[in-house]
Design an enzyme around this catalytic site. Structure first.
Site, PDB file in Angstrom:
ATOM      1  N   MET A   1      50.322  18.461  85.953  1.00 16.75           N
ATOM      2  CA  MET A   1      49.616  18.350  84.673  1.00 16.75           C
ATOM      3  C   MET A   1      49.055  16.938  84.473  1.00 16.75           C
ATOM      4  O   MET A   1      47.973  16.771  83.914  1.00 16.75           O
ATOM      5  CB  MET A   1      50.516  18.744  83.506  1.00 16.75           C
ATOM      6  CG  MET A   1      50.999  20.191  83.569  1.00 16.75           C
ATOM      7  SD  MET A   1      49.719  21.418  83.955  1.00 16.75           S
ATOM      8  CE  MET A   1      48.571  21.173  82.646  1.00 16.75           C
ATOM      9  N   GLU A   2      49.765  15.941  84.947  1.00 18.59           N
ATOM     10  CA  GLU A   2      49.281  14.570  84.825  1.00 18.59           C
ATOM     11  C   GLU A   2      48.027  14.352  85.669  1.00 18.59           C
ATOM     12  O   GLU A   2      47.062  13.733  85.219  1.00 18.59           O
ATOM     13  CB  GLU A   2      50.394  13.587  85.210  1.00 18.59           C
ATOM     14  CG  GLU A   2      51.510  13.506  84.187  1.00 18.59           C
ATOM     15  CD  GLU A   2      52.446  14.710  84.131  1.00 18.59           C
ATOM     16  OE1 GLU A   2      53.225  14.812  83.171  1.00 18.59           O
ATOM     17  OE2 GLU A   2      52.408  15.577  85.038  1.00 18.59           O
TER      18      GLU A   2
ATOM     19  N   LEU B   1      55.109  21.433  75.656  1.00 19.10           N
ATOM     20  CA  LEU B   1      56.193  21.749  76.586  1.00 19.10           C
ATOM     21  C   LEU B   1      56.143  20.969  77.893  1.00 19.10           C
ATOM     22  O   LEU B   1      56.902  21.230  78.817  1.00 19.10           O
ATOM     23  CB  LEU B   1      56.257  23.260  76.874  1.00 19.10           C
ATOM     24  CG  LEU B   1      56.242  24.161  75.635  1.00 19.10           C
ATOM     25  CD1 LEU B   1      56.240  25.620  76.056  1.00 19.10           C
ATOM     26  CD2 LEU B   1      57.395  23.848  74.716  1.00 19.10           C
ATOM     27  N   CYS B   2      55.238  19.999  77.992  1.00 21.65           N
ATOM     28  CA  CYS B   2      55.124  19.150  79.176  1.00 21.65           C
ATOM     29  C   CYS B   2      56.115  17.984  79.026  1.00 21.65           C
ATOM     30  O   CYS B   2      56.143  17.325  77.997  1.00 21.65           O
ATOM     31  CB  CYS B   2      53.685  18.639  79.265  1.00 21.65           C
ATOM     32  SG  CYS B   2      53.288  17.754  80.771  1.00 21.65           S
ATOM     33  N   HIS B   3      56.920  17.745  80.048  1.00 21.85           N
ATOM     34  CA  HIS B   3      57.924  16.680  79.989  1.00 21.85           C
ATOM     35  C   HIS B   3      57.277  15.294  80.092  1.00 21.85           C
ATOM     36  O   HIS B   3      56.359  15.108  80.888  1.00 21.85           O
ATOM     37  CB  HIS B   3      58.922  16.814  81.146  1.00 21.85           C
ATOM     38  CG  HIS B   3      59.822  17.993  81.028  1.00 21.85           C
ATOM     39  ND1 HIS B   3      59.449  19.247  81.477  1.00 21.85           N
ATOM     40  CD2 HIS B   3      61.066  18.124  80.520  1.00 21.85           C
ATOM     41  CE1 HIS B   3      60.442  20.091  81.246  1.00 21.85           C
ATOM     42  NE2 HIS B   3      61.427  19.431  80.668  1.00 21.85           N
TER      43      HIS B   3
ATOM     44  N   ASP C   1      30.646  11.596  78.246  1.00 21.37           N
ATOM     45  CA  ASP C   1      30.463  10.845  77.003  1.00 21.37           C
ATOM     46  C   ASP C   1      29.591   9.612  77.197  1.00 21.37           C
ATOM     47  O   ASP C   1      28.715   9.323  76.384  1.00 21.37           O
ATOM     48  CB  ASP C   1      31.817  10.433  76.425  1.00 21.37           C
ATOM     49  CG  ASP C   1      31.668   9.636  75.145  1.00 21.37           C
ATOM     50  OD1 ASP C   1      31.016  10.132  74.206  1.00 21.37           O
ATOM     51  OD2 ASP C   1      32.173   8.493  75.090  1.00 21.37           O
TER      52      ASP C   1
END
EC number: 4.6.1.17
Length: 160
Positions: free
Chosen positions: A114-115, A76-78, A129
């Protein structure tokens, strides 16, 4: 703060928010995260002696690439046409470890929180990692939104 969650429909179903009628504004978000490690691991990373290569440079690129793919990872993230993404990684002897700060910017109809959060998270994961061969006990923590500007909901700044 809205009284309801914006990604839920009338029946509680998942719903992508319609941003079509929103005004385009410049929006910026800054997120941070931390990777705690043994002092010797931090020294190895800072000296550029990690077996996998340049930990900081690789983590920076991974974070930038991740921000550009946030919409593919988070339902649902554009998808956004980002105008700026930066990832800064600084040693923090107090942890000991590394502090990651990610900035995302767009001129658009929806925010870039969100980005920025994705960039910070993936940069931290990349550090883990690349250094796990010498320190599997590293801890990723403190992923959070530090600041956001622009948009209808206004500005936000996290408490220290």
């Amino acid at each position: 703060m809205p009284a309801t969650l914006t990604h839920l429909g009338a029946q509680g179903e998942a719903n992508m928010v319609d941003v079509g009628d929103k005004e385009e504004t410049t929006r910026t978000a800054i997120a941070e995260g931390f990777v705690s490690m043994q002092p010797s691991t931090l020294q190895t990373i800072l000296a550029g002696n990690a077996r996998k290569g340049d930990v900081l440079g690789t983590a920076r690129i991974a974070g930038i690439m991740a921000a550009k793919k946030a919409h593919e990872l988070i339902p649902l993230c554009h998808p956004l046409l980002l105008t700026k993404v930066s990832v800064d990684i600084e040693p923090d002897q107090g942890l000991p470890g590394l502090k990651v700060t990610a900035l995302a910017r767009v001129t658009g109809k929806t925010g870039v929180e969100m980005e920025a959060l994705t960039a910070a998270s993936v940069a931290c994961l990349t550090i883990y990692d690349m250094a796990k061969a010498v320190d599997r006990a590293m801890v990723i923590s403190g992923i959070r939104l530090v600041e956001k500007t622009g948009g209808k909901s206004g500005d936000y700044k996290a408490k220290a």
